[in-house]
Design a protein around this motif. Structure first.
Motif, mmCIF file in Angstrom:
data_model
loop_
_atom_site.group_PDB
_atom_site.id
_atom_site.type_symbol
_atom_site.label_atom_id
_atom_site.label_comp_id
_atom_site.label_asym_id
_atom_site.label_seq_id
_atom_site.Cartn_x
_atom_site.Cartn_y
_atom_site.Cartn_z
ATOM 1 N N ARG A 25 0.831 -1.204 0.000
ATOM 2 C CA ARG A 25 0.000 0.000 0.000
ATOM 3 C C ARG A 25 0.861 1.247 0.000
ATOM 4 N N ASP A 26 0.291 2.335 -0.439
ATOM 5 C CA ASP A 26 0.986 3.611 -0.519
ATOM 6 C C ASP A 26 1.019 4.254 0.869
ATOM 7 N N PRO A 27 2.218 4.461 1.457
ATOM 8 C CA PRO A 27 2.283 5.069 2.792
ATOM 9 C C PRO A 27 1.600 6.435 2.856
ATOM 10 N N ALA A 28 1.674 7.198 1.760
ATOM 11 C CA ALA A 28 1.037 8.519 1.765
ATOM 12 C C ALA A 28 -0.476 8.407 1.907
ATOM 13 N N GLU A 29 -1.052 7.358 1.346
ATOM 14 C CA GLU A 29 -2.491 7.138 1.469
ATOM 15 C C GLU A 29 -2.841 6.665 2.878
ATOM 16 N N VAL A 30 -2.051 5.721 3.385
ATOM 17 C CA VAL A 30 -2.316 5.175 4.716
ATOM 18 C C VAL A 30 -2.182 6.259 5.786
ATOM 19 N N LEU A 31 -1.182 7.137 5.623
ATOM 20 C CA LEU A 31 -0.901 8.163 6.619
ATOM 21 C C LEU A 31 -1.467 9.527 6.223
ATOM 22 N N CYS A 32 -2.475 9.530 5.371
ATOM 23 C CA CYS A 32 -3.117 10.779 4.960
ATOM 24 C C CYS A 32 -3.644 11.522 6.198
ATOM 25 N N PRO A 33 -3.306 12.800 6.372
ATOM 26 C CA PRO A 33 -3.779 13.537 7.558
ATOM 27 C C PRO A 33 -5.291 13.515 7.733
ATOM 28 N N GLU A 34 -6.048 13.556 6.621
ATOM 29 C CA GLU A 34 -7.502 13.508 6.736
ATOM 30 C C GLU A 34 -7.954 12.179 7.336
ATOM 31 N N ARG A 35 -7.310 11.096 6.918
ATOM 32 C CA ARG A 35 -7.675 9.777 7.449
ATOM 33 C C ARG A 35 -7.312 9.674 8.927
ATOM 34 N N LEU A 36 -6.114 10.134 9.269
ATOM 35 C CA LEU A 36 -5.703 10.099 10.671
ATOM 36 C C LEU A 36 -6.624 10.978 11.517
ATOM 37 N N SER A 37 -7.041 12.103 10.957
ATOM 38 C CA SER A 37 -7.940 12.994 11.681
ATOM 39 C C SER A 37 -9.251 12.295 11.998
ATOM 40 N N ARG A 38 -9.769 11.542 11.044
ATOM 41 C CA ARG A 38 -11.020 10.812 11.285
ATOM 42 C C ARG A 38 -10.861 9.812 12.418
ATOM 43 N N LEU A 39 -9.700 9.157 12.495
ATOM 44 C CA LEU A 39 -9.486 8.128 13.502
ATOM 45 C C LEU A 39 -9.263 8.705 14.893
ATOM 46 N N CYS A 40 -8.583 9.860 14.972
ATOM 47 C CA CYS A 40 -8.177 10.335 16.295
ATOM 48 C C CYS A 40 -8.792 11.658 16.704
ATOM 49 N N GLY A 41 -9.387 12.404 15.770
ATOM 50 C CA GLY A 41 -10.026 13.654 16.131
ATOM 51 C C GLY A 41 -9.136 14.861 16.065
ATOM 52 N N VAL A 42 -7.832 14.679 15.808
ATOM 53 C CA VAL A 42 -6.927 15.809 15.654
ATOM 54 C C VAL A 42 -7.186 16.456 14.297
ATOM 55 N N GLU A 43 -7.255 17.781 14.256
ATOM 56 C CA GLU A 43 -7.520 18.452 12.994
ATOM 57 C C GLU A 43 -6.410 18.136 11.991
#
Length: 339
Positions: A25-43
């Motif tokens: 998988r593409d690390p940039a996709e996995v670590l996309c800030p929007e995706r991480l934001s959805r998981l943890c709530g950080v903007e």
């Protein structure tokens, strides 16, 4: 949490990127800030700063307010609309007006209301707030797929007695009143996380860590009342346990999201599933199917509508250009995939 004990987010980021590459998988996709934001709530804009340790520390009231807005923005109903405050509050038998200060950022919710909001949206509620099933699933993910099925270890991680864990794995989790649950888990923390000399931390020492008096925790220790939200956050920070979606500071919340993605990628690479988690899910499915078999056609339709509502809350439904609601094809992500 002491600075020396805080997670190294840079190292966690690198591990997740390496796991993504190993799984194709593409690390940039996995670590996309929007995706991480959805998981943890950080903007999203703050994610890189949190990783490097340069993000500003927000007051608890503002942090909880922003995460509540993120929940409403990213977990919509099956029609793609934000859930009304009244619908959220009704789920835990409260008036919609009780969430007005939280929505406006002018005040903190009561502890029971915070727990209700987190349950409504299907996010992990943290050590003190999680119901039994959420706590066990979180502990299983934290333990890892290769770890032994040790009830003692799960009890340490969740604060649940081994007997309650067995009931949960059998699909019949105990339902304690929130006041009793918080009391049990607070006492579990004090009993299992001792001082260097082997003694229990005093209430005064715990309370001093968040600038309160030991007397403020007396009713909690006796099981006679709930802590307020700042006190609950302070207790969890003091003992270094996960504060949950609304309570964790940005570093802890992002570390949890990264750990969850890392576990997901490693599990996908091994193409195996934690056997205890598989049993938990299997029992749930069997129980649901058994009861659903007695439904009338109208009951089946009502059940389908309710499932759509639940899927929408957890971000598992998307609105296509035709306006039809559909389940996304990409189920690889821990909470509905990258946006």
């Amino acid at each position: 949490m002491p600075a020396a004990d805080r997670p190294d987010l840079g190292a966690a980021w690198a591990r997740v990127a390496a796991s993504a590459r190993r799984s194709g998988r593409d690390p940039a996709e996995v670590l996309c800030p929007e995706r991480l934001s959805r998981l943890c709530g950080v903007e999203p804009a703050l994610v890189p700063q949190v990783v490097t340790g340069t993000a500003p520390e927000l007051p608890l009231c503002l942090r909880v307010h922003r995460r509540f807005l993120r929940l409403r923005a990213t977990r919509r109903d099956k029609h793609g609309r934000e859930w009304p405050l009244a619908a959220i509050a009704e789920d835990f038998q409260a008036p919609g007006a009780s969430l007005g200060p939280l929505n406006a950022g002018t005040g903190l919710p009561r502890l029971g209301h915070a727990a209700g909001v987190q349950r409504f949206f299907g996010v992990y509620a943290g050590f003190l707030l999680a119901d039994s099933q959420s706590a066990v699933e979180h502990a299983l993910a934290t333990t890892g797929a290769d770890a032994p099925a040790d009830l003692g270890r799960l009890s340490y991680l969740t604060g649940m007695p081994p007997h309650d864990i067995r009931l949960t794995l059998d699909g019949t989790p105990p339902r304690l009143p929130l006041k009793e649950q918080v009391h049990q888990r607070f006492e579990h923390l004090r009993r299992t996380r001792l001082r260097a000399d082997g003694q229990v931390h005093s209430l005064a020492a715990i309370a001093r860590s968040f600038y309160a008096s030991g007397q403020s925790l007396t009713r909690v220790a006796r099981g006679e009342g709930l802590p307020n939200l700042p006190a609950a956050a302070g207790i969890q920070r003091f003992y270094g346990v996960d504060g949950g979606f609304l309570l964790a500071d940005d570093t802890e919340a992002l570390a949890t999201a990264l750990a969850g993605i890392e576990q997901e990628l490693e599990t996908a690479g091994r193409r195996t599933e934690n056997p205890m988690l598989a049993v938990l899910r299997a029992h749930d499915v069997r129980s649901i199917v058994t009861r659903a078999g007695r439904l009338s056609p109208a009951g089946w339709k009502s059940l389908a509508d309710h499932l759509d509502d639940l899927l929408a809350r957890e971000g598992q439904l998307t609105r296509e250009s035709t306006g039809r609601v559909a389940v996304p094809d990409d189920r690889k992500a821990a909470e509905g995939g990258a946006p």
